[in-house]
Every structure is written in C-alpha cells, then in structure tokens.
Scaffold this motif. Structure first.
Motif, short mmCIF file in Angstrom:
data_model
loop_
_atom_site.label_atom_id
_atom_site.label_comp_id
_atom_site.label_asym_id
_atom_site.label_seq_id
_atom_site.Cartn_x
_atom_site.Cartn_y
_atom_site.Cartn_z
N GLU A 174 0.83 -1.20 0.00
CA GLU A 174 0.00 0.00 0.00
C GLU A 174 0.86 1.26 0.00
OE1 GLU A 174 -2.42 -0.66 3.45
OE2 GLU A 174 -4.06 -1.54 2.28
N GLU A 175 1.94 1.24 0.78
CA GLU A 175 2.81 2.40 0.83
C GLU A 175 3.52 2.62 -0.50
OE1 GLU A 175 4.65 5.76 2.42
OE2 GLU A 175 2.87 4.62 2.97
N ALA A 176 3.91 1.54 -1.15
CA ALA A 176 4.57 1.66 -2.46
C ALA A 176 3.63 2.31 -3.47
CB ALA A 176 5.00 0.28 -2.95
N ALA A 177 2.36 1.91 -3.46
CA ALA A 177 1.38 2.50 -4.38
C ALA A 177 1.13 3.97 -4.04
CB ALA A 177 0.08 1.71 -4.34
N ARG A 178 1.04 4.30 -2.76
CA ARG A 178 0.83 5.70 -2.34
C ARG A 178 2.00 6.58 -2.76
NH1 ARG A 178 -1.90 3.59 2.29
NH2 ARG A 178 0.09 3.29 3.36
N PHE B 179 -0.38 4.14 -14.85
CA PHE B 179 -0.51 4.05 -13.39
C PHE B 179 -1.42 2.89 -12.99
CE2 PHE B 179 -2.60 5.13 -9.36
CZ PHE B 179 -1.49 5.31 -8.55
N GLU B 180 -2.56 2.77 -13.67
CA GLU B 180 -3.49 1.67 -13.36
C GLU B 180 -2.81 0.32 -13.55
OE1 GLU B 180 -7.00 2.05 -12.34
OE2 GLU B 180 -6.03 3.95 -11.88
N ASP B 181 -2.08 0.16 -14.64
CA ASP B 181 -1.43 -1.12 -14.95
C ASP B 181 -0.28 -1.42 -13.99
OD1 ASP B 181 -3.16 -1.40 -17.06
OD2 ASP B 181 -1.72 -0.75 -18.60
N THR B 182 0.34 -0.38 -13.45
CA THR B 182 1.45 -0.58 -12.50
C THR B 182 0.95 -0.95 -11.12
OG1 THR B 182 2.79 1.06 -13.71
CG2 THR B 182 3.49 0.51 -11.47
N VAL B 183 -0.15 -0.32 -10.71
CA VAL B 183 -0.66 -0.51 -9.35
C VAL B 183 -1.56 -1.75 -9.23
CG1 VAL B 183 -2.11 0.54 -7.56
CG2 VAL B 183 -0.44 1.93 -8.78
#
Length: 231
Positions: free
Chosen positions: A35-39, A192-196
């Motif tokens: 979660e922190e990586a995505a934030r 971004f969508e594909d990465t997260v």
C-alpha cells in the motif's frame, strides 16, 4: 468439568498458535508495504508531477499539457450508504463498511465491487477500497464500481474534506463534490493503473489468506484445548 491441558501441552499449543499469528502478522506487514509503495508512486507522479516523460511536458498554471482539473462530483458522484444495524446483520461473506473500515459482515451485499468508500460521519473523509461486493452503511458514501479506479482511490486520500463552515462534524456531499481532482492524460492514467493493479491483486490475496488463517486458528484453539487434537 473443564479440561485444562498440562503445562507442556499448553506450551505446545501456544507454539502452534504463534505460528499462525506470525504468518498473519507477516502478511499484514507485506500489505502495508504494498500500500505504501502505491501511495508513494501516486505522490511522485500526481503530486510532485514527476511522472514518466515529465521532463518534456509543458506545464500551464501548474497543470501538465493534456491533463485537466475536474470536480469530484463530475468524476465520481458519491452515493449514500444504507443503514444496517448490528442486530440486523447476519454473519456472511460480505464485508460491512462504516467510516472506521470493516465493522462486520452480512449475508447480502448492497453494492458490487470494486467500490470506494468515503467516511461521512464519525471518521470524516476516511477512504477505503473494497475489491469485493460489500455493504456500506449510512455513516459513509460509496462510489459506483463503474467510476472506480486506483487513481481515484489514491486521489481521494490526498483530498481535503474538512469543511470549516459547518459546526456539526460530517462530510457534506455538495462540499465533497466541489473538491478538485487532477485528471492525467490517458497514457499516464493507464500506465498508473497497470502498474498498481498487480500490487492490489497481491494485497487482496494476502487479505484473503489472513481471513483463512484467522478462521483456522480460531477453529483449532478449542480442539487443542479440549484434547480433541493431540499435541
């Protein structure tokens, strides 16, 4: 008569249960890291505007060319949750969401997943994401699955929902709808969508694994204690 295992058996039981607790805690730490990586990625790309190709992007009034600012009401209108008192809940497969997160389960869902939940009363402006069907209660708003995205989920976490014009704590929907959100051009949005997405897939798997581990541990404890399972 209550069966009490001897000290040696109690120690072995504690060791078995600790193994479950260690797995659950390890999964929680992994969830927090994901979660922190995505934030951090959202903050880097959409707050600090250091997105891929930013070196060559023209910026006009703080907005990269091809991006636009919209209101939350235009992007993703908030829907009211539906009251579901604790006495009316029947334990089931669907999480029940309040402004503090999951507050129980129920046999029926109110909305299909994925959905984003926003605190309306109590923990005002709290933001949660449910990948599965769920029941948001009347202390929260929810966003239709057709409007949900990972970009929106993290944008909401950076949005100010504090309305200083009202004396009663609570999130006014019109006020929330007036909040501004920066919408990137389609290429950056999709990247971004594909990465997260794989991060959240892993989060969902770890959450399900923790539910299964917790259920297994809770079923195992009484059987170990009454001697039904030898240790």
């Amino acid at each position: 008569m209550v069966h009490v295992p001897d000290i040696a058996s109690q120690q072995r039981i504690a060791s078995i249960l600790s193994a479950y607790d260690d797995l659950i805690e390890n999964n929680r730490r992994r969830i927090q890291l994901l979660e922190e990586a995505a934030r951090l990625l959202y903050r880097e790309w959409f707050i600090h505007l250091r997105f891929p190709g930013h070196e060559h992007a023209a910026i006009n009034d703080g907005v990269p060319e091809g991006w636009e600012k919209k209101t939350l009401g235009d992007v993703a209108p908030l829907n009211y949750g539906k009251a579901l008192k604790q006495d009316d809940r029947v334990s089931g497969p669907f999480p029940v969401y309040g402004s503090s997160g999951i507050v129980g389960t129920h046999v029926k869902a109110l909305v299909p997943g994925p959905t984003i939940i926003v605190g309306r009363k109590g923990n005002v402006g709290s933001v949660y994401r449910s990948s599965e069907d769920c029941h948001p209660i009347d202390t929260v708003y929810y966003i239709d699955s057709s409007r949900c995205s990972f970009h929106l989920y993290y944008a909401l976490q950076h949005m100010s929902f504090i309305n200083t014009d009202v004396a009663v704590p609570g999130l006014n929907r019109n006020f929330a709808h007036s909040r501004s959100i920066l919408i990137p051009e389609q290429k950056i949005y999709r990247l971004f969508e594909d990465t997260v997405a794989p991060m959240h897939l892993q989060i969902d798997l770890l959450c399900k694994e923790n539910v299964a581990l917790t259920q297994a541990r809770d079923l195992l404890l009484p059987r170990l204690m009454n001697g039904e399972i030898a240790v």
